[in-house]
Design a protein around this motif. Structure first.
Motif: not given
Lengths: 505, 245
Positions: A295-303, A308-312, A371-376, A380-381
């Motif tokens: 779920d986490v990967l899905n959110t990072v890659f698709k949104t 939200y990602i940070s919270r997740l 974490v913020d870099l590898m997530g958000g 955003s890249a």
């Protein structure tokens, strides 16, 4: 373990909760509390129709079951019900058995489920005819099936202790997975495996289960709020409690498809009351749901919603070090545009820098940035949204590290011995490896003396000698030589050790 | 109310008979004696044990139920020799069973019987009746155990046959009518069973004692035998294997 055990009356308003609890303890005498039934059990659905939501999954399940009653069992004799906690997997299985009048054999997480126990109950149950609970003989030909339910099959087997390092190839796995696979292969009775995490079941020896079983997914998104509200209202009706509609709707919305938790929460707010109005609303909170890595990967890659990602990510409970591996492994699968990919990797690299610093200086505050870099950051890249539903994979680096663990252990043990002998750090000793291997392989005599000198074990010799190790004992005469040399030198080292010890004193 | 004195051997026998199938059981206690009925967790076998009051040295009881952890009781009984007299008493106030072995007093907590099923022994059509010395049957079972995980039992008008076939090895025990204590069947009967269960059911019967089997066609088998000088009676039922469908 599913996370439903915590009631959702949460800490948002601590004082209010305290008051509520005080009120309840005053109102309810102890024996009453003990006698009180768990509503999730009391109102467990009796038929599949009563199970809330997931219509398609239920239809699939029923058609599988009806094949059993047609005389020839279906090709796939077991079903895996996969889905989040509380969506109705166990309820569906039990309701199915009830509809078809099947005897239920249930092995859940509270039972000991070693290979032996699984064999004793599930396997024997699967191969033999059935006596029902009240003592009727129910032969399969007359539809007298028994349904074997393995609940929480994804955390069945591995009772690993994290301190035990001998667990290289899952040696501590108590054979539970294999016992399940064997049972499913041989069974003549229907089996249902229930899992939260399908991936956990079908890895490490469970791969064949994917082919042997029919997988039915229960999706928490396919449980509509209206259906949950209807269920909650029905329960209130038979319990004789009036609960304001707004409260029911809130409960239903916030449980996010986890019907069981909704019923539990309802019971919690109804405890000791006959009337529940909107004044309890501030007591209710959102349920934290543990997110799977997928779920986490899905959110990072698709949104792109970084907040939200940070919270997740903070909810996921995933260690940043393994998270970065997951992102790294799956990034090329998700970002198809090369420019996006390059940019994302750039950001991921800086996340790695933070991770490195965090562990080097033990400054774990830096994890936050990583974490913020590898997530958000990674999210955003991307310039466009990718819709492709590629399958995410386990980080190959971690996989490699796991399979090579025994080899690396040998290597570091050799390096340690060399370091001890030459009085250098094992890191430095590690740098001599290639040369040492060359000498070992071309000069067996040197190898032997070296072996005795350092006290290398056979495994370590095997590692250093590589292919040569196998060839050594082939010739008969040579073999004898080797044995003799071994013997002689063994004595020598023993003497040496003795003298060394003496001088030490 | 329940108060009794009995040779440890009797209790040991009950445990030996029931414990291969269940770890917890409900003992039904009546003024006439003690009985126990249970289905094993895989729902494949049933056991029914009856011990008459006459096998006790002293016996006084009202109707009641006791939920007993058999492993625990078995452990306690290991403290006594077979011929020791054991006194049992139910303490209502604490819901415990008080067991006295010599000067040793052991209080055992009882289990809640609410969730324990109360199966009835089903009426089955099992035409063949075979009575055999346990030792003879046991030999065949032991040989089969090494070879296969299932065993077929066949009764014809003039013989009883036990047959086990593994991947490579075969065991066959054929006993003509004159070697059996009784053989009575109107037709040929054959059923297939899991050997683990069957061997567990034969084991509690001592050497030369007779054991009676009722056999049908692809039907359960019923094993019966007496123990403690015919004051105790045990019945096992074992469901057959499902043969290819």
């Amino acid at each position: 373990m599913p996370g439903w055990a915590i009631p959702a009356v949460l800490k948002q308003n601590k004082k209010a909760v305290k008051n509520l609890m005080l009120e309840q303890t005053l109102k309810i005498s102890k024996p009453f509390l003990y006698q009180m039934e768990d509503w999730t059990e009391k109102y467990r659905p009796r038929t599949l129709e009563e199970v809330v939501g997931n219509r398609e999954a239920k239809t699939l399940l029923r058609s599988w079951a009806s094949q059993w009653n047609l005389g020839t069992p279906p090709k796939k004799r077991a079903v895996i019900l996969a889905g989040k906690p509380g969506v109705g997997k166990t309820s569906s299985a039990l309701a199915l058995a009830n509809e078809y009048n099947w005897t239920v054999i249930e092995l859940n997480a509270s039972d000991v489920r070693s290979a032996d126990k699984i064999k004793k109950v599930a396997t024997f149950g699967a191969l033999n005819e059935t006596f029902t609970d009240d003592g009727r003989f129910a032969p399969a030909k007359k539809g007298g099936r028994k349904l074997i339910i393995l609940d929480e099959a994804d955390n069945l087997y591995e009772r690993r202790s994290s301190t035990d390092s001998s667990d290289v190839n899952g040696m501590l796995d108590r054979g539970g997975k294999k016992a399940i696979v064997d049972t499913v292969k041989e069974t003549k009775q229907p089996i249902i495996l229930i899992v939260n995490d399908l991936y956990e079941l079908t890895r490490g020896g469970g791969e064949t289960l994917r082919d042997l079983c029919l997988t039915i997914r229960f999706n928490e998104k396919l449980v509509s709020t209206n259906d949950i509200v209807a269920l909650l209202r029905r329960i209130c009706g038979s319990e004789g409690v009036y609960v304001e509609n707004e409260v029911l709707v809130t409960l239903a919305e916030r449980c996010k498809g986890d019907v069981r938790s909704a019923v539990r929460d309802l019971q919690a707010v109804c405890l000791g009351r006959k009337r529940v109005d909107r004044s309890v609303l501030p007591l209710l909170s959102y349920r934290d749901r543990e997110q799977t890595i997928f779920d986490v990967l899905n959110t990072v890659f698709k949104t792109k919603n970084t907040q939200y990602i940070s919270r997740l990510l903070s909810q996921s409970g995933e260690d940043p070090k393994s998270l970065i591996q997951w992102v790294d492994e799956n990034l090329p699968r998700a970002y198809l545009d090369v420019v996006d990919l390059a940019k994302a990797y750039e950001i991921l690299a800086s996340a790695d820098v933070f991770l490195g610093r965090a562990s080097r200086y033990r400054a774990y505050v830096l994890w936050r940035y990583a974490v913020d870099l590898m997530g958000g950051g990674v999210a955003s890249a991307k310039k466009r949204v990718y819709i492709s539903t590629s399958r995410y994979q386990f980080p190959s680096w971690l996989k490699e590290m796991k399979t090579s663990k025994s080899l690396r252990d040998i290597r570091s043990s050799i390096a340690g011995k060399i370091g001890c002998y030459c009085h250098v750090s094992s890191k430095k000793a590690n740098q001599m490896f290639n040369e040492l291997q060359m000498i070992f392989q071309s000069n067996p005599e040197f190898a032997l003396t070296f072996k005795e000198m350092l006290g290398l074990t056979e495994d370590e010799m095997k590692y250093l000698l590589g292919d040569k190790y196998k060839y050594k004992p082939t010739g008969v005469s040579k073999k004898e030589d080797v044995i003799e040399e071994y013997d002689v030198s063994h004595d020598e080292t023993e003497k040496k050790e003795q003298t060394e010890q003496l001088t030490l004193f | 109310m329940f108060k009794a004195k009995v040779k440890a051997e009797v209790i040991k026998n009950i445990i030996d008979i029931a414990s291969p199938l269940v770890t917890e059981a409900k003992f039904n206690i009546t003024p006439k004696g003690i009985s126990l009925r249970a289905v094993d967790p895989a729902h494949v076998a049933m056991v029914d044990v009856d011990v008459k009051a006459s096998s006790f040295e002293e016996y006084k009881a009202d109707e009641m139920e006791m939920g007993i952890d058999l492993d625990k009781l078995g452990g306690i009984m290991k403290l006594a020799n077979a011929n020791d007299t054991v006194s049992l008493e139910y303490d209502e106030d604490t819901n415990k069973l008080i067991i006295r072995i010599g000067n040793l007093v052991r209080k055992m907590g009882l289990l809640d019987t609410a969730g324990m099923p109360d199966p009835k022994i089903p009426n089955l059509n099992l035409p063949a009746k075979i009575t055999i010395k346990a030792s003879e049957l046991f030999q065949g079972v032991r040989a089969s155990e090494a070879v296969s995980d299932h065993i077929s039992l066949t009764a014809t008008k003039d013989s009883f046959e036990l047959f086990a076939e593994g991947d490579t090895d075969v065991v066959n025990l054929k006993l003509p009518k004159d070697l059996l204590l009784e053989l009575n069947t109107p037709e040929k009967c054959r059923s297939l069973f899991s050997i683990d269960y069957f061997s567990n059911m034969v084991k509690p019967v001592k050497g030369e004692e007779p054991i009676t089997m009722h056999l049908g066609n692809d039907n359960p088998i019923k094993l019966e035998f007496d123990f403690t000088e015919k004051n105790g009676h045990a019945v096992y039922l074992l469901a057959p294997r499902i043969e290819s469908e």
